[in-house]
Design a protein around this motif. Structure first.
Motif, PDB file in Angstrom:
ATOM      1  N   UNK A  37      -1.514  -6.962  -2.614  1.00  0.00           N
ATOM      2  CA  UNK A  37      -1.759  -5.807  -1.765  1.00  0.00           C
ATOM      3  C   UNK A  37      -1.655  -6.085  -0.283  1.00  0.00           C
ATOM      4  N   UNK A  38      -1.322  -7.333   0.070  1.00  0.00           N
ATOM      5  CA  UNK A  38      -1.082  -7.678   1.469  1.00  0.00           C
ATOM      6  C   UNK A  38       0.420  -7.673   1.784  1.00  0.00           C
ATOM      7  N   UNK A 231       1.575   2.660   2.810  1.00  0.00           N
ATOM      8  CA  UNK A 231       0.435   3.425   2.307  1.00  0.00           C
ATOM      9  C   UNK A 231       0.054   3.029   0.888  1.00  0.00           C
ATOM     10  N   UNK A 232       1.006   2.525   0.119  1.00  0.00           N
ATOM     11  CA  UNK A 232       0.813   2.333  -1.319  1.00  0.00           C
ATOM     12  C   UNK A 232       0.397   0.909  -1.677  1.00  0.00           C
ATOM     13  N   UNK A 233      -0.557   0.812  -2.632  1.00  0.00           N
ATOM     14  CA  UNK A 233      -0.985  -0.483  -3.178  1.00  0.00           C
ATOM     15  C   UNK A 233      -1.386  -1.462  -2.085  1.00  0.00           C
ATOM     16  N   UNK A 234      -2.263  -1.015  -1.213  1.00  0.00           N
ATOM     17  CA  UNK A 234      -2.728  -1.829  -0.088  1.00  0.00           C
ATOM     18  C   UNK A 234      -4.127  -2.369  -0.393  1.00  0.00           C
ATOM     19  N   UNK A 246      -5.899   0.204  -2.674  1.00  0.00           N
ATOM     20  CA  UNK A 246      -5.895   1.653  -2.491  1.00  0.00           C
ATOM     21  C   UNK A 246      -4.521   2.188  -2.112  1.00  0.00           C
ATOM     22  N   UNK A 247      -4.357   3.490  -2.264  1.00  0.00           N
ATOM     23  CA  UNK A 247      -3.162   4.212  -1.828  1.00  0.00           C
ATOM     24  C   UNK A 247      -3.600   5.265  -0.819  1.00  0.00           C
TER      25      UNK A 247
END
Length: 370
Positions: A37-38, A231-234, A246-247
Motif C-alpha cells: 500500500x506504499x 487514491x486506491x489501496x493506500x 484504504x481507498x
C-alpha cells in the motif's frame, strides 16, 4: 553408508528443507498489504523529491476527525490545534476516535512504517467532525483558526453539499492570506458532483487515480478538478496504533497537501498562487490533452515542481489559485459524510432560535404593557 556420504546426504536434505520453507513463505511476504500500500511513493518518485525538500518548517492544518499524536508513524510531528466539533473531546484536537484524521496525517508527515510525503513538516490538528456528524460551519471556523495561527497549507478530506456562508467566507479569506487549501473531490456513490469546499474557486480540488495509473473508478469528476493523485489501496495509520489499507480521494488530497508542503518548504517566500501553478504546470498530463474533468492538469511531477528555478520578483502578487473539491475513504474513509445528525442538529438549532426569539418578543410586550 560411509560417514562422508552420510554428511553429504544430511547437507542435501537440509538444503531441500530450507528451500521448501522459503518457497512457502515467499508468497506471504509478497502479500504484505501495508508494504504494498506504499506503492504511491515509487509511483510519484518521492525518494528523489525528498532529496530536495522534506517539508522543514511548514505547518499543515488538517481539518478532520482529530489526530492521535502518539501513533508511532507520526509521533513527534503533531501540534495541538482546536476542537470545534459539535461534541468536542478536547481543547486541542489531539483526539481521534474515528481514525480518519490520523490516517490523513500519516500520508502527509508519516516517518515510520507509513512513509508520508513531507516527513519533516508538522500537522496541526483541527478537529471539526466525529464519526457521525460534521458541519460546514464548523469547518469554516477551523479555517479561520488556521488563518489566525499563521498556517500556509490546509488539507481537507471532507465535503458538504450546502454552500455554507461561513465556510465560503473563510475560504475566501484564507486565499487572500496566501494559504493553499487542498480538498478532495469525493467518492462515488455517496457523492456524484464536486461539493464544498472543493467546489469553491481557489481551492485545489484533487481527484483519485488507481494502482493502474488511470482514474480511480469511484472518484468524482467535474470541471473543478485541478490535480489527481493515488487514491486506491493506500496504506495509512489508524486509531489504536493500527495500520489499514484504504481507498478514496481523501488519500489523494493528503498526498497533494504533502506535496504543497514540500514546495512551500523549498521556497518559503513563494506566493500560494505560484505554488499551485508549479504543481499544475509541471504535472504529467493524463486523459485528454490539457486540463480535463477527470485528472485536472494531471498527476504532479514533484521533482520537476521542486527543481524549476524561482525568482522572487518585487512584482509577484498573491493571486488566487483555481477551483477544487472534497471527501473520505474505503475502510469507511474514516468519517467525512455525516448528513443525518448534522441535519437533525441544524433543525434543532433553528427550533431553539425560533423559541428564543418568541420568548424575547413576549418579554418586550410584557414590559411595554407594564
Amino acid at each position: 553408508m560411509t560417514p562422508f556420504r552420510r554428511r553429504m546426504w544430511a547437507m542435501a536434505t537440509t538444503s531441500l528443507i530450507v528451500w521448501g520453507f522459503s518457497t512457502i513463505t515467499a508468497p506471504v511476504q509478497a502479500a504484505d498489504g501495508i508494504s504494498d500500500g506504499q506503492w504511491y511513493l515509487k509511483y510519484l518518485n518521492i525518494a528523489a523529491a525528498q532529496k530536495i525538500s522534506q517539508g522543514e518548517g511548514v505547518r499543515v492544518a488538517l481539518i478532520d476527525t482529530g489526530v492521535d499524536p502518539n501513533h508511532p508513524d507520526i509521533k513527534g510531528s503533531v501540534e495541538p490545534g482546536i476542537d470545534v466539533s459539535f461534541l468536542p473531546l478536547s481543547d486541542d484536537g489531539l483526539v481521534d476516535e474515528d481514525g480518519h484524521g490520523t490516517s490523513m496525517a500519516s500520508l502527509i508527515i508519516g516517518h515510520g512504517r507509513i512513509q508520508g510525503i513531507a516527513p519533516k513538516a508538522k500537522i496541526v490538528s483541527l478537529r471539526y467532525a466525529d464519526s457521525a456528524s460534521s458541519s460546514p460551519t464548523a469547518m469554516g471556523t477551523a479555517i479561520k483558526w488556521a488563518i489566525d495561527h499563521d498556517i500556509k497549507v490546509i488539507s481537507i478530506s471532507a465535503a458538504h453539499q450546502d454552500r455554507d456562508l461561513v465556510l465560503e467566507q473563510a475560504v475566501e479569506k484564507a486565499i487572500l492570506h496566501d494559504i493553499v487549501i487542498v480538498a478532495a473531490v469525493g467518492n462515488k456513490p455517496r457523492k456524484s458532483t464536486v461539493e464544498y469546499p472543493a467546489a469553491f474557486p481557489g481551492v485545489v480540488a484533487v481527484s483519485g487515480i488507481g494502482v493502474d495509473g488511470k482514474l480511480w473508478a469511484d472518484s468524482v469528476t467535474g470541471p473543478e478538478v485541478l490535480l489527481s493523485a493515488p487514491a486506491e489501496a493506500i496504506s495509512t495509520a489508524s486509531r489504536n496504533n493500527r495500520r489499514v489499507v484504504t481507498d478514496g480521494t481523501s488519500n489523494s488530497t493528503a498526498i497533494v497537501a504533502g506535496m504543497v508542503a514540500l514546495v512551500r518548504a523549498k521556497y518559503p517566500t513563494m506566493p500560494a498562487a505560484e505554488v499551485v501553478r508549479r504543481l499544475t504546470g509541471t504535472a504529467t498530463d493524463k486523459g485528454p490533452a490539457g486540463r480535463d474533468s477527470m485528472y485536472g492538469f494531471g498527476v504532479p511531477n514533484l521533482v520537476a515542481a521542486l527543481s524549476e528555478p524561482y525568482v522572487n520578483s518585487p512584482g509577484t502578487t498573491k493571486a488566487a489559485a483555481t477551483p477544487s473539491a472534497a471527501v473520505p475513504t474505503w475502510i469507511a474513509a474514516p468519517g467525512a459524510d455525516f448528513p443525518v445528525r448534522t441535519v437533525l442538529i441544524g433543525g434543532a438549532g433553528c427550533l431553539v432560535v425560533i423559541l428564543a426569539v418568541g420568548l424575547a418578543i413576549m418579554v418586550v410586550r410584557r414590559r411595554r404593557l407594564g
